[in-house]
Design a protein around this motif. Sequence first.
Motif, PDB file in Angstrom:
ATOM      1  N   ARG A  85     -37.776   9.650  -6.975  1.00 30.57           N
ATOM      2  CA  ARG A  85     -38.395   8.718  -7.729  1.00 30.57           C
ATOM      3  C   ARG A  85     -38.492   7.252  -6.844  1.00 30.57           C
ATOM      4  NH1 ARG A  85     -37.818  11.825 -11.736  1.00 30.57           N
ATOM      5  NH2 ARG A  85     -35.134  12.889 -11.916  1.00 30.57           N
ATOM      6  N   LEU A  86     -37.258   7.229  -5.991  1.00 33.85           N
ATOM      7  CA  LEU A  86     -37.218   5.523  -5.232  1.00 33.85           C
ATOM      8  C   LEU A  86     -38.345   5.501  -4.182  1.00 33.85           C
ATOM      9  CD1 LEU A  86     -36.540   3.045  -4.407  1.00 33.85           C
ATOM     10  CD2 LEU A  86     -35.347   4.418  -2.487  1.00 33.85           C
ATOM     11  N   VAL A  87     -38.709   6.207  -3.898  1.00 29.23           N
ATOM     12  CA  VAL A  87     -39.922   6.711  -2.870  1.00 29.23           C
ATOM     13  C   VAL A  87     -41.561   6.363  -3.610  1.00 29.23           C
ATOM     14  CG1 VAL A  87     -41.371   7.401  -0.813  1.00 29.23           C
ATOM     15  CG2 VAL A  87     -39.341   7.539  -0.622  1.00 29.23           C
ATOM     16  N   THR A  88     -41.361   7.165  -4.845  1.00 28.95           N
ATOM     17  CA  THR A  88     -43.172   7.234  -5.584  1.00 28.95           C
ATOM     18  C   THR A  88     -43.116   5.841  -6.184  1.00 28.95           C
ATOM     19  OG1 THR A  88     -42.416  10.162  -6.165  1.00 28.95           O
ATOM     20  CG2 THR A  88     -43.968   8.226  -7.716  1.00 28.95           C
ATOM     21  N   GLU A  89     -42.305   5.509  -6.471  1.00 30.36           N
ATOM     22  CA  GLU A  89     -42.075   3.937  -7.036  1.00 30.36           C
ATOM     23  C   GLU A  89     -43.069   2.799  -5.820  1.00 30.36           C
ATOM     24  OE1 GLU A  89     -42.424   0.729  -9.782  1.00 30.36           O
ATOM     25  OE2 GLU A  89     -42.723   2.979 -10.595  1.00 30.36           O
ATOM     26  N   ILE A  90     -41.976   3.279  -4.761  1.00 37.01           N
ATOM     27  CA  ILE A  90     -42.634   2.366  -3.496  1.00 37.01           C
ATOM     28  C   ILE A  90     -44.383   2.652  -2.817  1.00 37.01           C
ATOM     29  CG2 ILE A  90     -42.123   1.783  -1.020  1.00 37.01           C
ATOM     30  CD1 ILE A  90     -39.779   2.631  -1.871  1.00 37.01           C
ATOM     31  N   ARG A  91     -44.570   4.106  -3.498  1.00 37.33           N
ATOM     32  CA  ARG A  91     -46.348   3.932  -3.443  1.00 37.33           C
ATOM     33  C   ARG A  91     -46.763   3.719  -4.360  1.00 37.33           C
ATOM     34  NH1 ARG A  91     -48.394   4.668   0.410  1.00 37.33           N
ATOM     35  NH2 ARG A  91     -47.578   6.273   2.174  1.00 37.33           N
ATOM     36  N   LYS A  92     -46.754   3.471  -5.899  1.00 41.75           N
ATOM     37  CA  LYS A  92     -46.956   2.784  -6.600  1.00 41.75           C
ATOM     38  C   LYS A  92     -46.954   1.038  -6.275  1.00 41.75           C
ATOM     39  CE  LYS A  92     -46.101   6.072 -10.009  1.00 41.75           C
ATOM     40  NZ  LYS A  92     -45.040   6.155 -11.675  1.00 41.75           N
ATOM     41  N   ARG A  93     -46.190   0.364  -6.008  1.00 40.54           N
ATOM     42  CA  ARG A  93     -46.116  -0.384  -5.346  1.00 40.54           C
ATOM     43  C   ARG A  93     -47.212  -1.698  -4.729  1.00 40.54           C
ATOM     44  NH1 ARG A  93     -42.323  -3.122  -8.328  1.00 40.54           N
ATOM     45  NH2 ARG A  93     -41.198  -2.352 -10.513  1.00 40.54           N
ATOM     46  N   VAL A  94     -46.765  -0.353  -3.218  1.00 40.31           N
ATOM     47  CA  VAL A  94     -47.594  -1.085  -1.797  1.00 40.31           C
ATOM     48  C   VAL A  94     -49.038  -0.150  -1.744  1.00 40.31           C
ATOM     49  CG1 VAL A  94     -45.399  -1.239  -0.761  1.00 40.31           C
ATOM     50  CG2 VAL A  94     -46.496   1.137  -0.304  1.00 40.31           C
ATOM     51  N   GLY A  95     -49.751   0.726  -3.125  1.00 44.01           N
ATOM     52  CA  GLY A  95     -50.707   1.798  -2.428  1.00 44.01           C
ATOM     53  C   GLY A  95     -50.562   2.739  -1.471  1.00 44.01           C
ATOM     54  N   GLY A  96     -52.046   3.186  -1.045  1.00 43.86           N
ATOM     55  CA  GLY A  96     -51.888   4.327  -1.312  1.00 43.86           C
ATOM     56  C   GLY A  96     -52.620   4.195   0.471  1.00 43.86           C
ATOM     57  N   ASP A  97     -52.448   2.930   1.119  1.00 41.99           N
ATOM     58  CA  ASP A  97     -53.165   2.942   2.558  1.00 41.99           C
ATOM     59  C   ASP A  97     -51.866   2.607   3.209  1.00 41.99           C
ATOM     60  OD1 ASP A  97     -55.004   3.621   2.237  1.00 41.99           O
ATOM     61  OD2 ASP A  97     -55.978   1.829   2.048  1.00 41.99           O
ATOM     62  N   VAL A  98     -50.772   1.627   2.571  1.00 45.32           N
ATOM     63  CA  VAL A  98     -49.023   1.616   3.483  1.00 45.32           C
ATOM     64  C   VAL A  98     -48.666   2.111   4.050  1.00 45.32           C
ATOM     65  CG1 VAL A  98     -46.917   0.233   3.628  1.00 45.32           C
ATOM     66  CG2 VAL A  98     -49.838  -0.336   2.693  1.00 45.32           C
ATOM     67  N   PRO A  99     -49.266   2.981   5.857  1.00 43.41           N
ATOM     68  CA  PRO A  99     -47.734   4.170   6.145  1.00 43.41           C
ATOM     69  C   PRO A  99     -46.183   4.366   4.917  1.00 43.41           C
ATOM     70  CG  PRO A  99     -48.460   3.123   7.516  1.00 43.41           C
ATOM     71  CD  PRO A  99     -49.596   2.659   6.525  1.00 43.41           C
ATOM     72  N   ILE A 100     -45.338   5.059   4.782  1.00 39.84           N
ATOM     73  CA  ILE A 100     -44.338   4.924   4.864  1.00 39.84           C
ATOM     74  C   ILE A 100     -43.698   6.546   5.667  1.00 39.84           C
ATOM     75  CG2 ILE A 100     -42.628   5.488   3.151  1.00 39.84           C
ATOM     76  CD1 ILE A 100     -44.878   4.462   1.931  1.00 39.84           C
ATOM     77  N   ALA A 101     -42.562   5.896   5.864  1.00 37.52           N
ATOM     78  CA  ALA A 101     -42.071   7.215   6.891  1.00 37.52           C
ATOM     79  C   ALA A 101     -40.342   7.560   6.369  1.00 37.52           C
ATOM     80  CB  ALA A 101     -42.267   7.170   8.516  1.00 37.52           C
ATOM     81  N   VAL A 102     -39.785   8.060   6.261  1.00 32.50           N
ATOM     82  CA  VAL A 102     -38.868   8.153   5.487  1.00 32.50           C
ATOM     83  C   VAL A 102     -37.594   9.164   6.831  1.00 32.50           C
ATOM     84  CG1 VAL A 102     -36.900   9.698   3.264  1.00 32.50           C
ATOM     85  CG2 VAL A 102     -39.082   8.247   3.699  1.00 32.50           C
TER      86      VAL A 102
END
Length: 524
Positions: A128-145
């Motif tokens: 849920r954390l990463v999903t919420e971060i995705r909502k906040r920053v949008g789809g174009d900001v790459p996220i690596a975990v």
Amino acid sequence: MSHRLYIGGLWHETHSFAADATTLENFRLYKLVEGDDLLQAFEGTSTEIGGVLSHVADQARSQSQGEGVEIVSGLFAGSLPSGPISAETWTTLRERLIASIEASQADAIFLSLHGAMVAQGDTDPEGRLVTEIRKRVGGDVPIAVTLDYHANLGPQLVAAADAVVAYDTYPHTDFAERGAEAAALLLRMLRGERFSKALLQLPLIPSVPAQATAAQPMRDLLAMAHDLESSGEHEIVSWMAGFPYADVPRMGMSAVVTSKQSGDALRESMQQLAHAAWNGRSQFSADVIPVDEAVRRAIAAPKGPVVLVDVADNVGGGGPGDGTALLAELVAQQVSGSVVTIADKASVDAAWDAGVGARVSLEIGAKVDDRHGVPVQFEGTVRWVGDGRFTLKGDWMKGLSLDPGRSAVVENDAGVSVVLSERKVPPFDAGVLQSVGLQPEDCRVIVAKSAIAWQAAYGAIAAEAIFVDTPGITTPRLERLPYERRRAPLLPFEPGTTLEDARIHVWAPGERSVSDGQSATTTG
């Protein structure tokens, strides 16, 4: 042009059956840093964040011109494994992390997570954390975990992230390398590349002592993953053996792939991984022997040190570190040259009050709950007192420090020594003993409250290791634990479980939807 790379994370391996709830104080005692303090804490360390920082610095030195990367140091909070995170603590940490990410205006995000975190009222807080971060920053900001090898990985996290990288080793010794891999993928995504992803969820949870990556079946499974990477078929292939003490629906073994391939080709690779793991399922159990027999075997060993592995009080898995079954037996059989570590503040206080050289009579251990033995009456001489804090020098997170608080060593007349500390520490580094004046190689018997990771501290010197059937919440006999939320069917609990119960999820670049997945036995 310069890109802003945010670095942060929340790290906790949660034991659903531990008596101690995890609060903000647990994170403060271990690691809670932000901004410049994060850089100071992790730069030059063998950690995931240390690996990211090192990789970015290396890339900057190798480029004489062109785009650069500006590090934005955010929030990192980590705690030793323990019980579920309190709802208030989780809300505080989650909101602080998200706020720091939003304020960073980052072009890319790196997160160090665990993958087996549980909060009160939330069985998948990281997803849920990463999903919420995705909502906040949008789809174009790459996220690596990056994730721990013991992650229980579900589709929500993978769908929201762009790349997921897990440790390849147990004992864990490749933190920095995995951080560097994640950083390399982020830099490529900043240049415009995008990747497909796939997740395999197996209906299988291996016993923790059977998860060692240098032994079968994991050795061959990791070799298969590395072959898929080196052949160029996929960018990253990570296995996660799973954490059996987090009672959640996503509990189980999994694999995640980041790839340039997509669709049927990617799904075919996941099916190969699924069949390989399933074919080795009979090797994912572990044998443990009774306490009295284990101590007799240690006494009969021609040389030492013999490591008695107190699997059910595994500090690195959420055990309280105050189990007494082996201490009681070592005292009963008068095993000279043996040493046991016990977290017991009251006993530390008594030893400090008495002072070095004084005789003390202590009721040691088994104070956190009633599942790890009973307090042991122990009479002996105080040999050492002091601050137990030490810096890790071995393969496990080299450069970080652990703080067990005030500590003491008490030895009885038979030569059994107890290392007492105010707080539990995992035995993943020889500093646990060296910091209190004991040399591991001189010990006849060492009790390690661990499953496999003790090998990072004592593996090179151990003459023999004996896995012991002690009482406790990290027992490899999983049928003893009161599960309520785990997935079913699941081996070893339901013998009729088949590979048809495995699920494969595949995402095209930029796809974020979460589906139920497809059986690993179908091609679709």
